[in-house]
Write an enzyme that holds these catalytic residues in place. Sequence first.
Site, PDB file in Angstrom:
ATOM      1  N   PRO A   1       0.824  -1.209   0.000  1.00 20.94           N
ATOM      2  CA  PRO A   1       0.000   0.000   0.000  1.00 20.94           C
ATOM      3  C   PRO A   1       0.856   1.255   0.000  1.00 20.94           C
ATOM      4  CG  PRO A   1      -0.900  -1.601   1.508  1.00 20.94           C
ATOM      5  CD  PRO A   1       0.400  -2.172   1.021  1.00 20.94           C
ATOM      6  N   CYS A   2       0.506   2.202  -0.852  1.00 25.14           N
ATOM      7  CA  CYS A   2       1.419   3.311  -1.124  1.00 25.14           C
ATOM      8  C   CYS A   2       1.051   4.625  -0.450  1.00 25.14           C
ATOM      9  CB  CYS A   2       1.500   3.535  -2.637  1.00 25.14           C
ATOM     10  SG  CYS A   2      -0.089   3.968  -3.389  1.00 25.14           S
TER      11      CYS A   2
END
Length: 418
Positions: free
Chosen positions: A129-130
Amino acid sequence: MKTANLKRKNSLSYIDLFAGAGGLSEGFIRNGFEPIIHVEMNVDACYTLKTRLAYHYLKDNNQLDIYVSYLKGEISRANLYENLPTDLLDSILNLKIDEGNLKYIYKQIDKNLKLRKFKKVDLLIGGPPCQAYSLIGRHGIDWDNDERVKLYKLYGKILAKYKPSMFVFENVPGIVSANKGEYFNDLRNYYDKLGYDVDYQILKAEEFGVLQSRRRVIIIGSLKTKKLAYPEFPKEIERYTVADIFHDLEVLKPGDSISVGKYKKQASEYQIKYNVRNVLDFYTQHISRPHNINDLAIYKIVQDKWNNENHRLKYNDLPNRLRTQNNVSSFLDRFKVVDMNGLSHTLVAHIAKDGHYYIHPTQVRSISVREAARLQSFPDDYFFEGSRTAAFTQIGNAVPPLMSAVLAKKIKEILWVK
């Protein structure tokens, strides 16, 4: 027990971590890679992954009519899954990747390797997840304790366990400069110690045929013993526009929903070249969110400014009567029209919260689920499980399949040689 028996001659195996809706995985499946495990913590995305594996399995076994029946609502999702081997369904792990779940993940990987008759894992792919690495999400991040910024180490533990020849790590460009570059340096040093040569490039999605201005960091590692260079990817030079993928869908009003629709125009050159309209003679999930009167008034003004003056209206340009926020000195770029005559701006998961940043170029509403999917280069036979909001989230977080397909083709060439 009936097994998937997906292994093809000369096929390569891979694991997909933080798999999302399968945009990255899709490109590898199209190029003959065989998925051993997809790991994803979001339940809706996991159902999307299962449904997509159903598409590929049924297509390969000349039973695509079953999949078509599901899309048309003639059979339930449970009925669809009844036609799939148990081990194929079990290859989707709805789990959070953390220390507590690693042993179970290893167990399932080992089990599927044996069932599919693979001796090893050839490739590891995925993108943690960024949010913590994005330019938007940096404020308030505790770089020492936020578990999201340490996910690369969990990725690395699975990498160290199976020692694939290569890995692909996808993320936002902000990961390179996050925490003044220290985070990215730690990441590279960590994978270096695991025995991998690591390099990266910031790639442009539009150079892979995606009708969207989108930048992604693609980190590729290879075992030092392999002595592999970072691949050179071919660049798409033909220029198509959003008009090439919006022209054939039914006109919608805000809140309208077409579960199954007929194309109203012939396929464009782009759609034929990139298989947007693939094996189906219909599309699904042309779903528009409702909007209040105030937002619709704003949308109309923003559209007129863009279409007639080529001007992106700022929030403080709006009439006072339409403003609902007191802040007129920052975050002014709150409303944006998708450019019909060029590329779309970057599609992100925020589209699940509201459509202000993705206003349709000619219809006074935000874009539909199917329009968003097309901007991300998902073909019309790709179905997103869950609510409208869940579908938007999955699409916004995805890697465009056209991009991943080019990555996969080049990596396949390298691994076959080596």
